[in-house]
Design a protein around this motif. Structure first.
Motif, mmCIF file in Angstrom:
data_model
loop_
_atom_site.group_PDB
_atom_site.id
_atom_site.type_symbol
_atom_site.label_atom_id
_atom_site.label_comp_id
_atom_site.label_asym_id
_atom_site.label_seq_id
_atom_site.Cartn_x
_atom_site.Cartn_y
_atom_site.Cartn_z
ATOM 1 N N GLU A 24 -13.989 3.874 2.329
ATOM 2 C CA GLU A 24 -13.387 3.636 1.007
ATOM 3 C C GLU A 24 -12.177 2.713 1.124
ATOM 4 O O GLU A 24 -11.989 1.816 0.292
ATOM 5 N N GLU A 25 -11.364 2.942 2.145
ATOM 6 C CA GLU A 25 -10.190 2.092 2.351
ATOM 7 C C GLU A 25 -10.601 0.665 2.682
ATOM 8 O O GLU A 25 -10.001 -0.290 2.184
ATOM 9 N N GLN A 26 -11.638 0.512 3.507
ATOM 10 C CA GLN A 26 -12.131 -0.831 3.846
ATOM 11 C C GLN A 26 -12.620 -1.552 2.601
ATOM 12 O O GLN A 26 -12.296 -2.721 2.382
ATOM 13 N N ASN B 298 -0.230 2.049 2.616
ATOM 14 C CA ASN B 298 -0.731 3.394 2.315
ATOM 15 C C ASN B 298 -1.615 3.931 3.434
ATOM 16 O O ASN B 298 -1.552 5.119 3.764
ATOM 17 N N ILE B 299 -2.430 3.068 4.023
ATOM 18 C CA ILE B 299 -3.269 3.491 5.149
ATOM 19 C C ILE B 299 -2.374 3.847 6.332
ATOM 20 O O ILE B 299 -2.584 4.867 6.994
ATOM 21 N N ASN C 59 -11.785 -0.996 -0.507
ATOM 22 C CA ASN C 59 -10.632 -1.288 -1.358
ATOM 23 C C ASN C 59 -9.843 -2.477 -0.802
ATOM 24 O O ASN C 59 -9.460 -3.387 -1.544
ATOM 25 N N TYR C 60 -9.612 -2.495 0.509
ATOM 26 C CA TYR C 60 -8.842 -3.567 1.141
ATOM 27 C C TYR C 60 -9.552 -4.913 1.007
ATOM 28 O O TYR C 60 -8.916 -5.939 0.792
ATOM 29 N N MET D 264 -9.610 2.587 9.349
ATOM 30 C CA MET D 264 -9.800 2.687 7.895
ATOM 31 C C MET D 264 -11.055 3.493 7.592
ATOM 32 O O MET D 264 -12.063 3.370 8.290
ATOM 33 N N ILE E 253 -1.999 -1.689 0.141
ATOM 34 C CA ILE E 253 -3.112 -0.881 0.645
ATOM 35 C C ILE E 253 -2.895 -0.589 2.131
ATOM 36 O O ILE E 253 -3.055 0.561 2.573
ATOM 37 N N ARG F 121 -0.912 7.209 5.826
ATOM 38 C CA ARG F 121 -1.901 8.265 6.080
ATOM 39 C C ARG F 121 -2.038 8.518 7.577
ATOM 40 O O ARG F 121 -1.984 9.661 8.033
#
Length: 181
Positions: A123-125, A144-145, A127-128, A120, A141, A148
């Motif tokens: 930003e993803e972390q 989506n990761i 958000n998660y 991750m 989430i 990606r």
């Protein structure tokens, strides 16, 4: 293929290109039982494994380690026999003189589905882990990761010239895992 009681030396086997000139994995290995050794671009041993279907195993390793799967050596046997397969695997490791990285500290990255939580972005972390997100939002989430990471893997394989279709298991994406179907 040789007598199943004979342990073939790793150095005696020819290198086979992981991806052939047509962009395919070695189709002749579909459904074949045996031991295989995977080498990187410089022909440095990365992983030794055995399988009831070498083709499927090679496909999984390519997805999990696209930059380390360039060459393979194989030895097939007619009937599944774990003892023979393990003996060949151990003999090849001994012949190599050291444990390949894929059989040691990095074994999980070679043998288990990709855990997208480990790759991750910050930003993803954030958000998660946001406390306002419920479980459903967290699943979305993760999906989506996973998408990606899947796109990055497929792009890397396309750059390598792979034409073989790779499909990921959609159910696993909900849990943050990626593996071929």
């Amino acid at each position: 293929m040789t007598n199943e009681n004979q342990l073939p030396s790793l150095t005696s086997l020819p290198y086979i290109s992981y991806i052939d000139d047509h962009g395919n994995l070695p189709d002749s290995l579909q459904g074949k039982i045996g031991v295989y050794a995977i080498f990187n671009q410089e022909k440095i041993l990365q992983f030794i494994g055995y399988s009831r279907d070498i083709y499927l195993s090679l496909r999984q390793h390519l997805v999990r380690q696209p930059q380390r799967c360039y060459w393979v050596k194989i030895h097939t046997i007619e009937r599944p026999n774990r003892t023979i397969l393990e003996n060949i695997e151990q003999a090849w490791i001994a012949e190599n003189g050291s444990l390949p990285v894929g059989n040691g500290e990095q074994k999980v990255t070679w043998t288990q589905p990709i855990d997208v939580k480990t790759v991750m972005t910050p930003e993803e972390q954030e958000n998660y882990q946001n406390p306002v997100h419920d479980e459903v939002k967290q699943i979305n989430i993760l999906k989506n990761i996973a998408r990606r990471v899947e796109a990055e893997i497929l792009a890397a394989l396309e750059l390598r010239g792979l034409k073989t279709q790779i499909r990921f298991n959609p159910k696993l994406k909900e849990t943050g895992l990626l593996d071929v179907k």
